[in-house]
Design a protein around this motif. Structure first.
Motif, PDB file in Angstrom:
ATOM      1  N   ILE A   1      12.299 -28.935 -18.225  1.00 25.23           N
ATOM      2  CA  ILE A   1      13.478 -29.795 -18.222  1.00 25.23           C
ATOM      3  C   ILE A   1      13.153 -31.004 -19.101  1.00 25.23           C
ATOM      4  CG2 ILE A   1      14.322 -29.050 -15.953  1.00 25.23           C
ATOM      5  CD1 ILE A   1      13.008 -31.513 -14.720  1.00 25.23           C
ATOM      6  N   ASP A   2      14.119 -31.925 -19.235  1.00 25.17           N
ATOM      7  CA  ASP A   2      13.841 -33.161 -19.961  1.00 25.17           C
ATOM      8  C   ASP A   2      13.363 -32.857 -21.396  1.00 25.17           C
ATOM      9  OD1 ASP A   2      13.259 -35.828 -20.497  1.00 25.17           O
ATOM     10  OD2 ASP A   2      11.307 -35.762 -19.477  1.00 25.17           O
ATOM     11  N   ASN A   3      14.141 -32.044 -22.112  1.00 21.41           N
ATOM     12  CA  ASN A   3      13.821 -31.666 -23.499  1.00 21.41           C
ATOM     13  C   ASN A   3      12.428 -31.079 -23.658  1.00 21.41           C
ATOM     14  OD1 ASN A   3      16.271 -32.505 -24.602  1.00 21.41           O
ATOM     15  ND2 ASN A   3      15.571 -34.644 -24.594  1.00 21.41           N
ATOM     16  N   GLY A   4      11.989 -30.373 -22.667  1.00 21.09           N
ATOM     17  CA  GLY A   4      10.682 -29.715 -22.778  1.00 21.09           C
ATOM     18  C   GLY A   4       9.518 -30.609 -22.422  1.00 21.09           C
ATOM     19  N   ASN A   5       9.804 -31.842 -21.998  1.00 23.57           N
ATOM     20  CA  ASN A   5       8.711 -32.770 -21.706  1.00 23.57           C
ATOM     21  C   ASN A   5       8.235 -32.723 -20.255  1.00 23.57           C
ATOM     22  OD1 ASN A   5       8.206 -33.991 -24.247  1.00 23.57           O
ATOM     23  ND2 ASN A   5      10.249 -34.892 -24.082  1.00 23.57           N
ATOM     24  N   THR A   6       9.019 -32.035 -19.419  1.00 25.34           N
ATOM     25  CA  THR A   6       8.636 -31.962 -18.009  1.00 25.34           C
ATOM     26  C   THR A   6       8.644 -30.514 -17.561  1.00 25.34           C
ATOM     27  OG1 THR A   6       9.612 -34.133 -17.606  1.00 25.34           O
ATOM     28  CG2 THR A   6       9.232 -32.749 -15.672  1.00 25.34           C
ATOM     29  N   LEU A   7       7.575 -30.116 -16.910  1.00 25.24           N
ATOM     30  CA  LEU A   7       7.508 -28.794 -16.295  1.00 25.24           C
ATOM     31  C   LEU A   7       7.871 -28.972 -14.827  1.00 25.24           C
ATOM     32  CD1 LEU A   7       6.683 -25.788 -16.065  1.00 25.24           C
ATOM     33  CD2 LEU A   7       4.319 -26.558 -15.783  1.00 25.24           C
ATOM     34  N   GLU A   8       8.967 -28.329 -14.438  1.00 20.45           N
ATOM     35  CA  GLU A   8       9.384 -28.415 -13.044  1.00 20.45           C
ATOM     36  C   GLU A   8       8.903 -27.172 -12.316  1.00 20.45           C
ATOM     37  OE1 GLU A   8      13.706 -29.224 -11.312  1.00 20.45           O
ATOM     38  OE2 GLU A   8      13.304 -27.090 -11.591  1.00 20.45           O
ATOM     39  N   VAL A   9       8.216 -27.373 -11.209  1.00 15.18           N
ATOM     40  CA  VAL A   9       7.837 -26.247 -10.360  1.00 15.18           C
ATOM     41  C   VAL A   9       8.583 -26.429  -9.039  1.00 15.18           C
ATOM     42  CG1 VAL A   9       5.956 -24.958  -9.315  1.00 15.18           C
ATOM     43  CG2 VAL A   9       5.541 -26.238 -11.420  1.00 15.18           C
ATOM     44  N   ALA A  10       9.605 -25.610  -8.848  1.00 18.23           N
ATOM     45  CA  ALA A  10      10.382 -25.660  -7.603  1.00 18.23           C
ATOM     46  C   ALA A  10       9.916 -24.489  -6.748  1.00 18.23           C
ATOM     47  CB  ALA A  10      11.861 -25.550  -7.906  1.00 18.23           C
TER      48      ALA A  10
ATOM     49  N   GLY B   1       5.119 -17.137  10.903  1.00 15.05           N
ATOM     50  CA  GLY B   1       4.123 -17.432  11.928  1.00 15.05           C
ATOM     51  C   GLY B   1       3.853 -18.917  12.071  1.00 15.05           C
ATOM     52  N   ALA B   2       4.484 -19.754  11.227  1.00 17.00           N
ATOM     53  CA  ALA B   2       4.161 -21.186  11.256  1.00 17.00           C
ATOM     54  C   ALA B   2       5.389 -22.092  11.176  1.00 17.00           C
ATOM     55  CB  ALA B   2       3.212 -21.522  10.098  1.00 17.00           C
ATOM     56  N   PHE B   3       6.412 -21.653  10.482  1.00 23.20           N
ATOM     57  CA  PHE B   3       7.606 -22.496  10.286  1.00 23.20           C
ATOM     58  C   PHE B   3       8.846 -21.758  10.792  1.00 23.20           C
ATOM     59  CE2 PHE B   3       4.779 -22.936   6.457  1.00 23.20           C
ATOM     60  CZ  PHE B   3       4.067 -24.022   6.958  1.00 23.20           C
ATOM     61  N   TYR B   4       9.742 -22.491  11.492  1.00 23.55           N
ATOM     62  CA  TYR B   4      10.942 -21.836  12.002  1.00 23.55           C
ATOM     63  C   TYR B   4      11.826 -21.358  10.851  1.00 23.55           C
ATOM     64  CZ  TYR B   4       9.741 -23.397  16.672  1.00 23.55           C
ATOM     65  OH  TYR B   4       9.104 -23.574  17.873  1.00 23.55           O
ATOM     66  N   LYS B   5      11.946 -22.187   9.824  1.00 16.98           N
ATOM     67  CA  LYS B   5      12.770 -21.816   8.669  1.00 16.98           C
ATOM     68  C   LYS B   5      11.974 -22.069   7.399  1.00 16.98           C
ATOM     69  CE  LYS B   5      17.171 -23.223  10.699  1.00 16.98           C
ATOM     70  NZ  LYS B   5      18.106 -24.359  10.764  1.00 16.98           N
ATOM     71  N   PRO B   6      12.331 -21.369   6.313  1.00 11.42           N
ATOM     72  CA  PRO B   6      11.676 -21.682   5.038  1.00 11.42           C
ATOM     73  C   PRO B   6      11.968 -23.121   4.635  1.00 11.42           C
ATOM     74  CG  PRO B   6      12.970 -19.652   4.872  1.00 11.42           C
ATOM     75  CD  PRO B   6      13.327 -20.291   6.187  1.00 11.42           C
ATOM     76  N   TRP B   7      11.027 -23.735   3.947  1.00 17.64           N
ATOM     77  CA  TRP B   7      11.257 -25.076   3.422  1.00 17.64           C
ATOM     78  C   TRP B   7      10.908 -25.087   1.940  1.00 17.64           C
ATOM     79  CZ3 TRP B   7       6.808 -27.519   1.616  1.00 17.64           C
ATOM     80  CH2 TRP B   7       5.575 -27.044   2.099  1.00 17.64           C
ATOM     81  N   SER B   8      11.361 -26.110   1.252  1.00 13.85           N
ATOM     82  CA  SER B   8      11.083 -26.113  -0.190  1.00 13.85           C
ATOM     83  C   SER B   8      10.736 -27.500  -0.702  1.00 13.85           C
ATOM     84  CB  SER B   8      12.247 -25.508  -0.968  1.00 13.85           C
ATOM     85  OG  SER B   8      13.470 -25.816  -0.385  1.00 13.85           O
ATOM     86  N   GLY B   9      10.287 -27.535  -1.920  1.00 16.39           N
ATOM     87  CA  GLY B   9       9.912 -28.796  -2.550  1.00 16.39           C
ATOM     88  C   GLY B   9       9.782 -28.588  -4.046  1.00 16.39           C
ATOM     89  N   THR B  10       9.515 -29.652  -4.759  1.00 20.23           N
ATOM     90  CA  THR B  10       9.258 -29.520  -6.199  1.00 20.23           C
ATOM     91  C   THR B  10       8.050 -30.371  -6.554  1.00 20.23           C
ATOM     92  OG1 THR B  10      10.685 -31.371  -6.772  1.00 20.23           O
ATOM     93  CG2 THR B  10      11.686 -29.192  -6.856  1.00 20.23           C
ATOM     94  N   ARG B  11       7.448 -30.014  -7.652  1.00 13.46           N
ATOM     95  CA  ARG B  11       6.349 -30.814  -8.189  1.00 13.46           C
ATOM     96  C   ARG B  11       6.531 -30.791  -9.706  1.00 13.46           C
ATOM     97  NH1 ARG B  11       2.885 -34.916  -8.079  1.00 13.46           N
ATOM     98  NH2 ARG B  11       0.727 -34.406  -8.582  1.00 13.46           N
ATOM     99  N   ASN B  12       6.801 -31.936 -10.283  1.00 10.17           N
ATOM    100  CA  ASN B  12       6.977 -32.005 -11.733  1.00 10.17           C
ATOM    101  C   ASN B  12       5.684 -32.396 -12.414  1.00 10.17           C
ATOM    102  OD1 ASN B  12       9.598 -31.395 -11.346  1.00 10.17           O
ATOM    103  ND2 ASN B  12      10.423 -33.410 -11.871  1.00 10.17           N
ATOM    104  N   ARG B  13       5.470 -31.836 -13.592  1.00  5.26           N
ATOM    105  CA  ARG B  13       4.311 -32.222 -14.401  1.00  5.26           C
ATOM    106  C   ARG B  13       4.803 -32.622 -15.783  1.00  5.26           C
ATOM    107  NH1 ARG B  13       0.372 -30.418 -10.901  1.00  5.26           N
ATOM    108  NH2 ARG B  13      -1.259 -31.461 -12.059  1.00  5.26           N
ATOM    109  N   HIS B  14       4.106 -33.532 -16.403  1.00  6.03           N
ATOM    110  CA  HIS B  14       4.554 -34.093 -17.673  1.00  6.03           C
ATOM    111  C   HIS B  14       3.709 -33.559 -18.814  1.00  6.03           C
ATOM    112  CE1 HIS B  14       6.775 -36.764 -15.065  1.00  6.03           C
ATOM    113  NE2 HIS B  14       5.639 -36.912 -14.392  1.00  6.03           N
TER     114      HIS B  14
END
Lengths: 306, 238
Positions: free
Chosen positions: A240-249, A256-269
């Motif tokens: 994203i961001d004109n190729g300057n940011t790698l988004e990992v969603a 066995g551990a969580f009632y429902k799936p959960w999510s997050g993101t981690r961006n790298r520059h």
């Protein structure tokens, strides 16, 4: 450690010429396409290019500093475990920014993410919270040289190097590495492992990675939230961001551990520096519990296999 | 203006043609996953014989062996999994993978403790004086192809590694030259070790690996049980 974004090395006047050269390069690449086989929908690997989880802002910025070594919340749905508001987590960057003491992590077990944890996971975090509040075992697993698992692999703020071939993508970060096998199905019974079995494919310009086959020895975050071997993680890598940011969603599911799936993101520059090479790591060198604060020992082999 | 476009077009055609020609005579392919079929704790010299230690080298080796035995020195590469150094990493009984990417770089990734070696292609070997604050376990490497052979020169090693699993020493001024060549499904690496601090002359060791398209590198953590090494001759459980 701080990773500064290197200035673009191209002088302005040379941009037009650069565009032409790039076009030629594209044609030339096409000409030798037979060499490389499958098309790559997302190009993350180039000489001197790495993806930093954190780039120190030029101006003082608390919000940016907050992203130093944490996931970001998803726009909707349940997110990752976060800090207890009664014991706010102050990472090293925020501490520097605000000129206050850094702290260790105490998990919030009462918010939506906390309530999504099954009782045994809650119990494990409660114990860990108590240890931290007594000044013990505050360092993350990663800081103690253990393999991080997925998605915690992404938390290290350092530069991630990526190697892409038609058959696999290899992620290198802080002395660890993960293999993503492209365009193949999962094995029937993957041998349980630290990073599981990752298979991936390109959907247009997004790399979609599906991982199962984990052991149950890692934590999914730096709060030390445990999981079972039923863990299933789906990651979507895109620029994203004109190729300057790698988004990992990513989405994390573990019946066995969580009632429902959960999510997050981690961006790298994107950081570009011709001297920016993948480097060796010797995490366990001089990494003892010097201050006797109950740190987890670094992984040690008592009887080497050979 | 038209002339300019023509020139660019012609230039472009040349580049494409050059790339295709390059493709025909592309650099030899040494990429792939490799696995040794034998292992030796002790370095086996090309031509046989013992490593040509000088007096300082012999004293250092005797001291290291005694300390490894009484436990006052740990083989950290095995105990806490810091990198092995060259040539010991090349003796690993676990598989490793060679990538000829990104452009201008050959990358080696070892299953054992996911060590990496980065070989920067077609650049001069840096001077040791410039690396003194950045000495590394696996050193700094540059490479180039001579015909089918990948020639890798390395320098800038720290002195925290052994040349082999018996504790054979080396100094910080050591340099190595490797000649890596693939013949069919076999890869060989002939390593010349130059270390006048501890040795009376240069000497060579040779490692041979099989190309294994059936093998995927596995995760490795220091305290784990890892893959079965029974197919590798010479691996004796300690």
């Amino acid at each position: 450690m701080i990773w500064k974004n290197e200035a673009d090395p191209l002088p302005k006047g040379s941009r037009g010429a650069f565009a032409l050269v790039a076009l030629c390069a594209l044609l030339a690449t096409d000409a030798r396409g037979a060499d490389t086989g499958a098309p790559v929908g997302l190009n993350l690997s180039a000489p001197g290019v790495a993806w930093a989880g954190f780039v120190a802002p030029r101006e003082s910025n608390y919000q940016v500093a907050r992203t130093f070594n944490d996931y970001s919340n998803p726009s909707t749905g349940i997110g990752p475990v976060t800090d207890d508001p009664a014991h706010p987590f102050v990472n090293n960057e925020v501490a520097r920014e605000m000129n206050i003491q850094p702290t260790y992590r105490v998990a919030d077990l009462t918010n939506e993410a906390g309530k999504n944890l099954m009782p045994w996971v809650q119990e494990a975090l409660k114990k860990q919270n108590e240890l931290v509040l007594r000044g013990r075992n505050g360092e993350s697993r990663e800081a103690r040289c253990w393999e991080t698992g997925v998605p915690a692999f992404h938390l290290n703020p350092g530069p991630m190097h990526i190697i892409q071939t038609p058959k696999e993508v290899v992620l290198f970060l802080a002395g660890r590495s993960r293999h993503i096998w492209l365009n193949v199905p999962h094995s029937r019974n993957p041998k349980p492992s630290w990073y599981g079995e990752s298979v991936g494919h390109y959907e247009g310009d997004t790399l979609v990675v599906d991982t199962i086959g984990f052991n149950d020895k890692t934590f999914v975050d730096s709060y030390r939230t445990p999981h079972t071997d039923k863990l299933h993680v789906v990651e979507r890598f895109r620029l994203i961001d004109n190729g300057n940011t790698l988004e990992v969603a990513f989405t994390v599911d573990d019946p066995g551990a969580f009632y429902k799936p959960w999510s997050g993101t981690r961006n790298r520059h994107r950081v570009v520096n011709p001297n920016n090479r993948l480097a060796e790591s010797a995490c366990a060198e001089a990494n003892d519990d010097y201050f006797n604060i109950g740190l987890e020992p670094v992984p040690t082999t008592e009887k080497p296999a050979f | 203006m038209q002339r300019g476009v023509f020139l660019v077009g012609a230039g472009c055609a040349l580049i494409v043609a050059a790339t295709m020609a390059h493709s025909a005579g592309a650099p030899p392919d040494v990429s792939g996953t490799y696995w040794a079929t034998s292992y030796s704790a002790k370095l086996n010299l090309v031509g046989g014989g013992d490593p040509p230690l000088n007096a300082a080298g012999k004293a250092a080796y005797d001291k290291i062996k005694a300390r490894l035995k009484d436990g006052s020195l740990l083989d950290k590469a095995r105990r806490v999994c810091v990198p092995d150094g060259v040539p010991r990493v090349m003796a690993s009984p676990y598989p490793f993978e060679i990538f000829q990417t990104p452009e201008g770089q050959v990358t080696m990734l070892f299953e054992m403790n996911h060590q990496v070696r980065v070989i920067v292609m077609d650049r001069p070997l840096p001077k040791l004086e410039g690396l003194i604050t950045d000495l590394r376990y696996n050193g700094h490497s540059v490479g180039h192809f001579e015909g089918d052979t990948l020639v890798v020169e390395s320098i800038g090693f720290n002195d925290r590694t052994f040349l082999d699993a018996t504790g054979l020493p080396h100094g910080e001024s050591m340099s190595t030259i490797e000649r890596i060549k693939r013949t069919g499904n076999q890869l060989e690496d002939v390593i010349t070790i130059h270390d006048p601090e501890f040795y009376t002359r240069d000497f060579q060791v040779r490692f041979v690996y099989q190309l294994r398209i059936d093998v995927r590198l596995e995760d490795y953590a220091c305290n784990d049980t890892h893959r079965d090494l029974s197919s590798v001759r010479g691996v004796q459980r300690r």
